[in-house]
Write a protein that holds these residues in place. Structure first.
Motif, PDB file in Angstrom:
ATOM      1  N   ASP A 217       0.792  -1.233   0.000  1.00 50.10           N
ATOM      2  CA  ASP A 217       0.000   0.000   0.000  1.00 50.10           C
ATOM      3  C   ASP A 217       0.823   1.281   0.000  1.00 50.10           C
ATOM      4  O   ASP A 217       0.527   2.200  -0.738  1.00 50.10           O
ATOM      5  CB  ASP A 217      -0.906   0.068   1.243  1.00 50.10           C
ATOM      6  CG  ASP A 217      -2.034  -0.939   1.167  1.00 50.10           C
ATOM      7  OD1 ASP A 217      -2.393  -1.334   0.040  1.00 50.10           O
ATOM      8  OD2 ASP A 217      -2.527  -1.338   2.230  1.00 50.10           O
ATOM      9  N   HIS A 218       1.797   1.375   0.882  1.00 45.46           N
ATOM     10  CA  HIS A 218       2.370   2.682   1.198  1.00 45.46           C
ATOM     11  C   HIS A 218       3.681   2.993   0.496  1.00 45.46           C
ATOM     12  O   HIS A 218       4.036   4.147   0.356  1.00 45.46           O
ATOM     13  CB  HIS A 218       2.600   2.805   2.710  1.00 45.46           C
ATOM     14  CG  HIS A 218       1.372   2.525   3.517  1.00 45.46           C
ATOM     15  ND1 HIS A 218       1.011   1.266   3.918  1.00 45.46           N
ATOM     16  CD2 HIS A 218       0.408   3.351   3.972  1.00 45.46           C
ATOM     17  CE1 HIS A 218      -0.110   1.314   4.609  1.00 45.46           C
ATOM     18  NE2 HIS A 218      -0.510   2.567   4.651  1.00 45.46           N
ATOM     19  N   VAL A 219       4.445   1.959   0.137  1.00 44.23           N
ATOM     20  CA  VAL A 219       5.795   2.230  -0.368  1.00 44.23           C
ATOM     21  C   VAL A 219       6.077   1.524  -1.695  1.00 44.23           C
ATOM     22  O   VAL A 219       5.454   0.521  -2.040  1.00 44.23           O
ATOM     23  CB  VAL A 219       6.902   1.825   0.660  1.00 44.23           C
ATOM     24  CG1 VAL A 219       6.638   2.465   2.015  1.00 44.23           C
ATOM     25  CG2 VAL A 219       7.042   0.330   0.797  1.00 44.23           C
ATOM     26  N   PHE A 220       7.020   2.099  -2.425  1.00 44.95           N
ATOM     27  CA  PHE A 220       7.665   1.429  -3.553  1.00 44.95           C
ATOM     28  C   PHE A 220       9.150   1.388  -3.200  1.00 44.95           C
ATOM     29  O   PHE A 220       9.690   2.385  -2.702  1.00 44.95           O
ATOM     30  CB  PHE A 220       7.434   2.189  -4.861  1.00 44.95           C
ATOM     31  CG  PHE A 220       7.842   1.410  -6.082  1.00 44.95           C
ATOM     32  CD1 PHE A 220       6.914   0.619  -6.754  1.00 44.95           C
ATOM     33  CD2 PHE A 220       9.150   1.445  -6.543  1.00 44.95           C
ATOM     34  CE1 PHE A 220       7.290  -0.123  -7.882  1.00 44.95           C
ATOM     35  CE2 PHE A 220       9.534   0.705  -7.665  1.00 44.95           C
ATOM     36  CZ  PHE A 220       8.598  -0.079  -8.335  1.00 44.95           C
ATOM     37  N   ILE A 221       9.812   0.258  -3.415  1.00 47.21           N
ATOM     38  CA  ILE A 221      11.206   0.102  -3.011  1.00 47.21           C
ATOM     39  C   ILE A 221      12.082  -0.162  -4.227  1.00 47.21           C
ATOM     40  O   ILE A 221      11.790  -1.054  -5.036  1.00 47.21           O
ATOM     41  CB  ILE A 221      11.361  -1.075  -2.014  1.00 47.21           C
ATOM     42  CG1 ILE A 221      10.428  -0.868  -0.807  1.00 47.21           C
ATOM     43  CG2 ILE A 221      12.807  -1.199  -1.562  1.00 47.21           C
ATOM     44  CD1 ILE A 221      10.501  -1.994   0.207  1.00 47.21           C
ATOM     45  N   SER A 222      13.134   0.648  -4.380  1.00 47.66           N
ATOM     46  CA  SER A 222      14.048   0.450  -5.499  1.00 47.66           C
ATOM     47  C   SER A 222      15.482   0.673  -5.012  1.00 47.66           C
ATOM     48  O   SER A 222      15.730   0.787  -3.809  1.00 47.66           O
ATOM     49  CB  SER A 222      13.680   1.401  -6.640  1.00 47.66           C
ATOM     50  OG  SER A 222      14.377   1.072  -7.808  1.00 47.66           O
ATOM     51  N   ASN A 223      16.407   0.708  -5.938  1.00 50.00           N
ATOM     52  CA  ASN A 223      17.828   0.836  -5.608  1.00 50.00           C
ATOM     53  C   ASN A 223      18.524   1.763  -6.596  1.00 50.00           C
ATOM     54  O   ASN A 223      17.999   2.027  -7.688  1.00 50.00           O
ATOM     55  CB  ASN A 223      18.501  -0.545  -5.688  1.00 50.00           C
ATOM     56  CG  ASN A 223      18.242  -1.410  -4.478  1.00 50.00           C
ATOM     57  OD1 ASN A 223      18.579  -1.049  -3.350  1.00 50.00           O
ATOM     58  ND2 ASN A 223      17.624  -2.567  -4.701  1.00 50.00           N
ATOM     59  N   ILE A 224      19.721   2.203  -6.231  1.00 53.17           N
ATOM     60  CA  ILE A 224      20.539   3.003  -7.147  1.00 53.17           C
ATOM     61  C   ILE A 224      20.904   2.174  -8.385  1.00 53.17           C
ATOM     62  O   ILE A 224      20.793   2.652  -9.509  1.00 53.17           O
ATOM     63  CB  ILE A 224      21.800   3.545  -6.428  1.00 53.17           C
ATOM     64  CG1 ILE A 224      21.411   4.555  -5.339  1.00 53.17           C
ATOM     65  CG2 ILE A 224      22.795   4.145  -7.420  1.00 53.17           C
ATOM     66  CD1 ILE A 224      20.770   5.847  -5.836  1.00 53.17           C
ATOM     67  N   VAL A 225      21.324   0.922  -8.188  1.00 58.30           N
ATOM     68  CA  VAL A 225      21.559   0.046  -9.353  1.00 58.30           C
ATOM     69  C   VAL A 225      20.649  -1.180  -9.309  1.00 58.30           C
ATOM     70  O   VAL A 225      20.241  -1.629  -8.240  1.00 58.30           O
ATOM     71  CB  VAL A 225      23.036  -0.400  -9.504  1.00 58.30           C
ATOM     72  CG1 VAL A 225      23.936   0.798  -9.727  1.00 58.30           C
ATOM     73  CG2 VAL A 225      23.505  -1.240  -8.327  1.00 58.30           C
ATOM     74  N   ARG A 226      20.325  -1.698 -10.502  1.00 59.61           N
ATOM     75  CA  ARG A 226      19.369  -2.783 -10.614  1.00 59.61           C
ATOM     76  C   ARG A 226      20.009  -4.168 -10.505  1.00 59.61           C
ATOM     77  O   ARG A 226      19.317  -5.159 -10.256  1.00 59.61           O
ATOM     78  CB  ARG A 226      18.607  -2.687 -11.947  1.00 59.61           C
ATOM     79  CG  ARG A 226      17.198  -2.112 -11.796  1.00 59.61           C
ATOM     80  CD  ARG A 226      16.985  -0.837 -12.543  1.00 59.61           C
ATOM     81  NE  ARG A 226      17.680   0.232 -11.884  1.00 59.61           N
ATOM     82  CZ  ARG A 226      17.284   0.732 -10.689  1.00 59.61           C
ATOM     83  NH1 ARG A 226      16.261   0.251 -10.057  1.00 59.61           N
ATOM     84  NH2 ARG A 226      17.977   1.699 -10.119  1.00 59.61           N
ATOM     85  N   CYS A 227      21.336  -4.264 -10.712  1.00 60.27           N
ATOM     86  CA  CYS A 227      21.979  -5.580 -10.707  1.00 60.27           C
ATOM     87  C   CYS A 227      22.969  -5.704  -9.562  1.00 60.27           C
ATOM     88  O   CYS A 227      23.614  -4.735  -9.172  1.00 60.27           O
ATOM     89  CB  CYS A 227      22.691  -5.812 -12.036  1.00 60.27           C
ATOM     90  SG  CYS A 227      21.528  -5.811 -13.423  1.00 60.27           S
TER      91      CYS A 227
END
Ligand code: URA
Ligand code: URA
Length: 194
Positions: free
Chosen positions: A73-83
């Motif tokens: 619901d509240h967050v989307f989580i990502s990173n500086i690099v994808r690999c």
């Protein structure tokens, strides 16, 4: 969002594709009001294709749960690099710069009210190399018009549990900002509101 995900899955723009198992797109509510940025996938993430599912991720989930925030619901989580960088080393500036457009596009598509930067690497590439996580955590920044809270990386909390106290204060600021900007009725059994 689906187009972006497809282009990430066969990305070969930097050498990390040679050692990765699977690129990690990110996950959460596609329209999340809170967008969380880590550093890079680790071993568990590389095997399962999801961000923050190892030890750091479990701690992150505990902190989010204490704020009554969920990934759905509240967050989307990502990173500086994808690999995943080999041996979990810090991404090189070149790897980070090559991968940043994916992250910036994701932020634009999700259009969150609040950005949360986990640790030194996220702060460096989102705010600039002159920023220091130890000095700036807990203080709101404006990054391209978005309200941004830098906090310690959960891995730093695992290495030094004495940092957890400050981090909880920082997340309470995020909790109250969420109430202010998104849902004034949002509650957590762990946080007293007046
Ligand atoms: N650490 C990060 O910075 N990102 C992940 O996805 C997992 C661990
Ligand atoms: N050092 C880091 O790399 N990250 C933190 O969050 C704190 C110290």
């Amino acid at each position: 969002m689906e187009d972006l995900q497809r282009s990430i899955l066969d990305c070969r723009k930097c050498d990390l594709y040679k050692t990765r198992n699977i690129p990690i797109f990110g996950e959460g509510n596609r329209y999340a009001p809170i967008f969380i940025i880590g550093e890079a996938p680790g071993r568990d993430e590389d095997l399962q294709g999801r961000p923050f599912i190892g030890k750091s991720g479990q701690l992150l989930d505990k902190i989010l749960a204490a704020c009554n925030f969920t990934r759905t619901d509240h967050v989307f989580i990502s990173n500086i690099v994808r690999c995943r960088p080999p041996e979990n080393r810090v991404p090189t500036p070149r790897e980070a710069e090559i991968c940043m457009p994916y992250l910036l596009k994701q932020i634009e598509l999700v259009n969150p009210k609040i950005l949360v930067l986990l640790g030194a690497t996220a702060l460096k590439y989102m705010a600039g190399a002159n920023h220091r996580i130890t000095k700036e955590r807990g203080n709101w920044l404006d990054i391209n018009g978005r309200l941004t809270m830098p906090v310690y990386h959960p891995a730093a909390l695992l290495r030094d549990p004495s940092l957890k106290r400050d981090t909880w204060e920082d997340f309470k600021k995020i909790f109250f900002k969420y109430r202010e900007l998104v849902n004034p009725d949002h509650q957590s059994p762990h946080i007293i509101v007046e």
